[in-house]
Design a protein around this motif. Structure first.
Motif, PDB file in Angstrom:
ATOM      1  N   PRO A 201       0.805  -1.465   0.006  1.00 37.19           N
ATOM      2  CA  PRO A 201      -0.094  -0.411  -0.100  1.00 37.19           C
ATOM      3  C   PRO A 201       1.057   1.565  -0.028  1.00 37.19           C
ATOM      4  CG  PRO A 201      -0.762  -1.348   1.738  1.00 37.19           C
ATOM      5  CD  PRO A 201       0.354  -1.962   1.491  1.00 37.19           C
ATOM      6  N   ARG A 202       0.281   2.249  -0.427  1.00 37.80           N
ATOM      7  CA  ARG A 202       1.311   3.843  -0.773  1.00 37.80           C
ATOM      8  C   ARG A 202       1.290   4.567   0.868  1.00 37.80           C
ATOM      9  NH1 ARG A 202      -0.135   9.427  -1.086  1.00 37.80           N
ATOM     10  NH2 ARG A 202      -2.060   9.086  -0.222  1.00 37.80           N
ATOM     11  N   GLN A 203       2.744   4.560   1.035  1.00 36.40           N
ATOM     12  CA  GLN A 203       2.619   5.087   2.032  1.00 36.40           C
ATOM     13  C   GLN A 203       2.275   6.582   2.135  1.00 36.40           C
ATOM     14  OE1 GLN A 203       4.031   3.167   4.583  1.00 36.40           O
ATOM     15  NE2 GLN A 203       3.546   2.020   3.912  1.00 36.40           N
ATOM     16  N   PRO A 204       2.574   7.103   3.616  1.00 33.19           N
ATOM     17  CA  PRO A 204       2.073   8.746   3.231  1.00 33.19           C
ATOM     18  C   PRO A 204       3.052   9.173   3.200  1.00 33.19           C
ATOM     19  CG  PRO A 204       1.578   7.663   6.092  1.00 33.19           C
ATOM     20  CD  PRO A 204       2.480   6.393   4.703  1.00 33.19           C
TER      21      PRO A 204
ATOM     22  N   ARG B 205      -5.563   8.419  -9.729  1.00 36.54           N
ATOM     23  CA  ARG B 205      -5.766   7.470  -9.497  1.00 36.54           C
ATOM     24  C   ARG B 205      -6.952   7.442 -10.817  1.00 36.54           C
ATOM     25  NH1 ARG B 205      -9.902   7.762  -5.360  1.00 36.54           N
ATOM     26  NH2 ARG B 205     -11.364   8.976  -6.579  1.00 36.54           N
ATOM     27  N   HIS B 206      -7.711   8.146 -11.745  1.00 36.86           N
ATOM     28  CA  HIS B 206      -8.654   7.566 -12.114  1.00 36.86           C
ATOM     29  C   HIS B 206      -7.585   6.741 -13.797  1.00 36.86           C
ATOM     30  CE1 HIS B 206     -12.068   8.971 -10.366  1.00 36.86           C
ATOM     31  NE2 HIS B 206     -11.763  10.382 -10.572  1.00 36.86           N
TER      32      HIS B 206
ATOM     33  N   LEU C 143      -6.658  -0.365  -6.303  1.00 35.40           N
ATOM     34  CA  LEU C 143      -7.029   1.209  -7.030  1.00 35.40           C
ATOM     35  C   LEU C 143      -7.519   1.975  -6.659  1.00 35.40           C
ATOM     36  CD1 LEU C 143      -8.869  -1.454  -9.330  1.00 35.40           C
ATOM     37  CD2 LEU C 143      -7.189   0.311 -10.095  1.00 35.40           C
ATOM     38  N   SER C 144      -7.564   1.844  -4.942  1.00 36.10           N
ATOM     39  CA  SER C 144      -8.473   3.174  -4.569  1.00 36.10           C
ATOM     40  C   SER C 144      -6.827   4.094  -4.225  1.00 36.10           C
ATOM     41  CB  SER C 144      -9.159   2.715  -3.175  1.00 36.10           C
ATOM     42  OG  SER C 144      -8.086   2.184  -2.274  1.00 36.10           O
ATOM     43  N   ASP C 145      -6.053   3.958  -3.971  1.00 34.21           N
ATOM     44  CA  ASP C 145      -4.862   4.885  -3.214  1.00 34.21           C
ATOM     45  C   ASP C 145      -3.417   4.644  -4.018  1.00 34.21           C
ATOM     46  OD1 ASP C 145      -3.560   6.775  -2.000  1.00 34.21           O
ATOM     47  OD2 ASP C 145      -3.962   6.235  -0.326  1.00 34.21           O
TER      48      ASP C 145
END
Length: 72
Positions: A19-22, A29-30, A61-63
């Motif tokens: 997952p993407r880290q801060p 995203r689109h 997909l969400s982030d």
């Protein structure tokens, strides 16, 4: 016979998809969702060798981050 079961193409992921880290820069995203959708279509209609890599990237997909976009 053994050679017939092997795929001609390999698509290894160079690193596990996390997952993407801060601190990671986000990406559009689109645009990422459209690209993953196109890859999933290809994977299901004629390129089953990319299915695992595409599925791994689809979890983000969400982030997505720039690193995920680079993997696409």
């Amino acid at each position: 016979m053994e050679q017939a079961s092997r795929s001609r193409y390999t698509t290894p992921l160079s690193a596990p998809v996390t997952p993407r880290q801060p601190q990671d820069p986000p990406t559009d995203r689109h645009r990422y969702q459209r690209a993953i959708g196109a890859l999933q279509y290809l994977a299901h209609t004629g390129r089953p060798d990319i299915l695992h890599a595409t599925q791994s990237l689809a979890y983000q997909l969400s982030d997505p981050s720039e690193a995920h976009w680079t993997a696409v």
